[in-house]
Design a protein around this motif. Structure first.
Motif, mmCIF file in Angstrom:
data_model
loop_
_atom_site.group_PDB
_atom_site.id
_atom_site.type_symbol
_atom_site.label_atom_id
_atom_site.label_comp_id
_atom_site.label_asym_id
_atom_site.label_seq_id
_atom_site.Cartn_x
_atom_site.Cartn_y
_atom_site.Cartn_z
ATOM 1 N N ALA A 44 29.448 68.276 -59.417
ATOM 2 C CA ALA A 44 29.053 67.356 -60.068
ATOM 3 C C ALA A 44 29.656 66.024 -59.526
ATOM 4 C CB ALA A 44 29.692 67.545 -61.352
ATOM 5 N N GLY A 45 30.840 65.924 -59.041
ATOM 6 C CA GLY A 45 31.511 64.853 -58.085
ATOM 7 C C GLY A 45 30.590 64.123 -57.084
ATOM 8 N N ASP A 46 29.919 65.066 -56.512
ATOM 9 C CA ASP A 46 28.890 64.614 -55.448
ATOM 10 C C ASP A 46 27.782 63.525 -55.860
ATOM 11 O OD1 ASP A 46 30.255 65.650 -53.407
ATOM 12 O OD2 ASP A 46 29.341 67.717 -53.726
ATOM 13 N N VAL A 47 27.413 63.779 -57.065
ATOM 14 C CA VAL A 47 26.117 62.843 -57.551
ATOM 15 C C VAL A 47 26.047 62.351 -58.815
ATOM 16 C CG1 VAL A 47 24.604 64.653 -56.238
ATOM 17 C CG2 VAL A 47 25.144 65.291 -58.644
ATOM 18 N N MET A 48 27.255 62.281 -59.467
ATOM 19 C CA MET A 48 27.550 61.630 -60.564
ATOM 20 C C MET A 48 27.501 60.371 -60.573
ATOM 21 S SD MET A 48 31.682 61.766 -60.962
ATOM 22 C CE MET A 48 32.698 60.716 -59.843
ATOM 23 N N THR A 79 30.119 66.920 -73.826
ATOM 24 C CA THR A 79 30.422 67.911 -72.796
ATOM 25 C C THR A 79 31.340 67.458 -71.797
ATOM 26 O OG1 THR A 79 28.514 69.334 -73.549
ATOM 27 C CG2 THR A 79 29.620 69.940 -71.393
ATOM 28 N N PHE A 80 32.511 68.171 -71.460
ATOM 29 C CA PHE A 80 33.185 67.617 -70.315
ATOM 30 C C PHE A 80 33.236 68.641 -69.188
ATOM 31 C CE2 PHE A 80 34.574 65.451 -74.008
ATOM 32 C CZ PHE A 80 34.870 64.238 -73.628
ATOM 33 N N VAL A 81 33.093 68.290 -67.967
ATOM 34 C CA VAL A 81 33.062 69.187 -66.855
ATOM 35 C C VAL A 81 33.867 68.570 -65.901
ATOM 36 C CG1 VAL A 81 30.710 70.188 -67.379
ATOM 37 C CG2 VAL A 81 30.957 68.171 -65.659
ATOM 38 N N PRO A 82 34.581 69.598 -64.861
ATOM 39 C CA PRO A 82 35.542 68.814 -63.673
ATOM 40 C C PRO A 82 34.481 68.673 -62.533
ATOM 41 C CG PRO A 82 35.401 71.235 -63.722
ATOM 42 C CD PRO A 82 34.676 70.895 -65.079
ATOM 43 N N GLU A 83 35.163 67.597 -61.727
ATOM 44 C CA GLU A 83 34.402 66.918 -60.671
ATOM 45 C C GLU A 83 33.716 68.127 -59.613
ATOM 46 O OE1 GLU A 83 35.774 62.704 -58.839
ATOM 47 O OE2 GLU A 83 37.359 64.021 -59.611
ATOM 48 N N SER A 84 34.570 69.297 -59.737
ATOM 49 C CA SER A 84 34.442 70.297 -58.714
ATOM 50 C C SER A 84 33.444 71.572 -59.411
ATOM 51 C CB SER A 84 35.856 71.228 -58.653
ATOM 52 O OG SER A 84 36.270 71.558 -59.999
ATOM 53 N N LYS A 85 32.760 70.923 -60.479
ATOM 54 C CA LYS A 85 31.843 71.873 -61.154
ATOM 55 C C LYS A 85 30.647 71.917 -60.123
ATOM 56 C CE LYS A 85 30.097 74.113 -64.717
ATOM 57 N NZ LYS A 85 30.689 75.092 -65.617
ATOM 58 N N GLY A 86 30.087 73.216 -59.652
ATOM 59 C CA GLY A 86 28.949 73.497 -58.802
ATOM 60 C C GLY A 86 27.838 72.903 -59.594
ATOM 61 N N LEU A 87 26.631 72.399 -58.605
ATOM 62 C CA LEU A 87 25.526 72.131 -59.433
ATOM 63 C C LEU A 87 24.774 73.228 -60.060
ATOM 64 C CD1 LEU A 87 24.168 69.066 -57.391
ATOM 65 C CD2 LEU A 87 25.749 69.165 -59.361
ATOM 66 N N ILE A 127 35.153 64.834 -65.372
ATOM 67 C CA ILE A 127 36.607 64.642 -65.325
ATOM 68 C C ILE A 127 37.298 64.732 -64.186
ATOM 69 C CG2 ILE A 127 38.754 65.225 -66.786
ATOM 70 C CD1 ILE A 127 36.733 63.856 -68.610
ATOM 71 N N ASP A 128 37.944 64.012 -63.907
ATOM 72 C CA ASP A 128 38.779 64.041 -62.461
ATOM 73 C C ASP A 128 40.108 64.740 -62.908
ATOM 74 O OD1 ASP A 128 40.975 62.757 -63.612
ATOM 75 O OD2 ASP A 128 40.699 60.986 -62.493
ATOM 76 N N GLU A 129 40.750 64.963 -61.657
ATOM 77 C CA GLU A 129 41.925 66.334 -61.577
ATOM 78 C C GLU A 129 43.186 65.712 -62.500
ATOM 79 O OE1 GLU A 129 44.228 66.341 -58.134
ATOM 80 O OE2 GLU A 129 43.139 64.505 -57.265
ATOM 81 N N PHE A 130 43.007 64.278 -62.910
ATOM 82 C CA PHE A 130 44.185 64.077 -63.924
ATOM 83 C C PHE A 130 43.653 63.723 -65.395
ATOM 84 C CE2 PHE A 130 44.942 62.014 -59.556
ATOM 85 C CZ PHE A 130 46.024 62.730 -59.290
ATOM 86 N N GLY A 131 42.441 64.432 -65.554
ATOM 87 C CA GLY A 131 41.772 64.209 -67.016
ATOM 88 C C GLY A 131 41.420 63.088 -67.319
ATOM 89 N N ARG A 132 41.163 62.250 -66.248
ATOM 90 C CA ARG A 132 40.519 60.860 -66.767
ATOM 91 C C ARG A 132 38.849 60.887 -66.247
ATOM 92 N NH1 ARG A 132 45.021 57.820 -63.047
ATOM 93 N NH2 ARG A 132 43.538 59.031 -61.471
ATOM 94 N N VAL A 133 38.123 59.968 -66.942
ATOM 95 C CA VAL A 133 36.697 60.049 -66.845
ATOM 96 C C VAL A 133 36.547 59.500 -65.558
ATOM 97 C CG1 VAL A 133 34.600 59.014 -67.467
ATOM 98 C CG2 VAL A 133 36.498 59.882 -69.448
ATOM 99 N N ALA A 134 35.832 60.337 -64.937
ATOM 100 C CA ALA A 134 35.215 59.864 -63.240
ATOM 101 C C ALA A 134 33.739 59.458 -63.243
ATOM 102 C CB ALA A 134 35.503 61.182 -62.421
#
Length: 293
Positions: A70-74, A142-150, A168-175
């Motif tokens: 998710a972090g790659d394409v958000m 809906t909240f998902v971590p940056e590491s969530k696979g597509l 959400i990033d590793e610190f719980g902030r909106v990425a």
């Protein structure tokens, strides 16, 4: 005397129904052992007219998507189009009209405090009942971590009937945020383009009508090199790294789809915007009289 409990037949004991020629072919041409080999196999299949070029591109997209998160394409948080739950109805309506999105993250107080998702169509209910509280229109976020696979995210989107998730990033902030469209674009995104410019550049593509498609994130230096122009990345004591940032400064506002401007002998037409930034320009060189070259 037979054994009272004969051993069960194992998988290796079962008859191998492959023909001799199939075994020889698999020995000479073993299956792919890596993603890149699999993609090469798809290219060979296209060359042999087994699959079409569009099918190959989509299949490649499916394969490559397995390695993306998710972090790659958000859409990064600063580019998110959000709605303040306490804003007046007219202000919310203007945001919806100007951005033309169908879903909006809604925050209270701080943009990191996302309290729900607003659907643009639900605003019609406020028109009919002006005293209606916007909070009552919110759908759960809906909240998902940056590491969530597509792959996993797409399955969740389909299963939960959600089309948007807050990342959400590793610190719980909106990425940032990601939509089902962002995921599907990894499969079907740019299949209509003809890549006259090296594909590994990834930011400028030649089109069949002798124009070019340029990503808004393309560096100004890259644009200068590709089109042999001299655009300056410094204006009024402000430094710009990307062509999207420079064009927005020249226009004096966030560009909207269909708007255009001429800069450095190039005509830039906004093709697509997302998250408050231009994602793609259509670029055409112009002559001294301002006509398309």
């Amino acid at each position: 005397m037979s054994e009272p409990h004969p051993a069960r037949a194992t998988a290796s004991d079962k008859t191998d129904k492959r023909t001799f020629l199939q075994k020889v072919a698999e020995f000479i041409h073993p299956g792919p052992d890596s993603t890149e080999e699999l993609i090469e196999t798809l290219a060979d299949a296209e060359d042999n007219d087994i699959i079409g070029p569009e099918s190959r591109v989509m299949l490649e997209g499916v394969i490559r998507m397995a390695g993306l998160t998710a972090g790659d394409v958000m859409v990064a948080a600063p580019r998110m189009d959000c709605v303040n739950v306490d804003a007046p109805y007219e202000e919310i309506l203007n945001v919806v009209i100007d951005t033309a999105h169908s879903r909006f993250p809604v925050y209270e107080g701080d943009r990191d405090n996302i309290i729900g998702i607003l659907l643009a169509k639900d605003l019609l209910k406020l028109q009919r009942a002006p005293t209606f509280n916007p909070r009552q229109l919110l759908r759960p976020a809906t909240f998902v971590p940056e590491s969530k696979g597509l792959n996993d995210l797409l399955r969740d989107f389909r299963g939960n009937r959600n089309h948007l998730a807050i990342v959400i990033d590793e610190f719980g902030r909106v990425a940032g945020l990601i939509t089902i469209e962002d995921v599907l674009e990894q499969i079907v995104g740019e299949i209509e383009d003809e890549f006259d410019i090296a594909e590994d550049e990834g930011d400028i593509f030649g089109l069949a009508d002798q124009t070019y498609r340029v990503s808004g994130d393309t560096s100004i230096e890259r644009v200068n090199e590709a089109f042999s122009v001299r655009l300056e990345g410094k204006e009024a004591d402000q430094d710009f790294d990307t062509i999207g940032g420079l064009i927005a400064h020249e226009m004096g506002h966030v560009p909207k789809r269909g708007e255009s401007t001429v800069l450095g002998g190039l005509n830039f037409v906004v093709l697509h915007t997302k998250g408050g930034a231009v994602r793609w320009f259509k670029v055409t060189p112009v002559d001294a009289a301002g006509r398309n070259a």
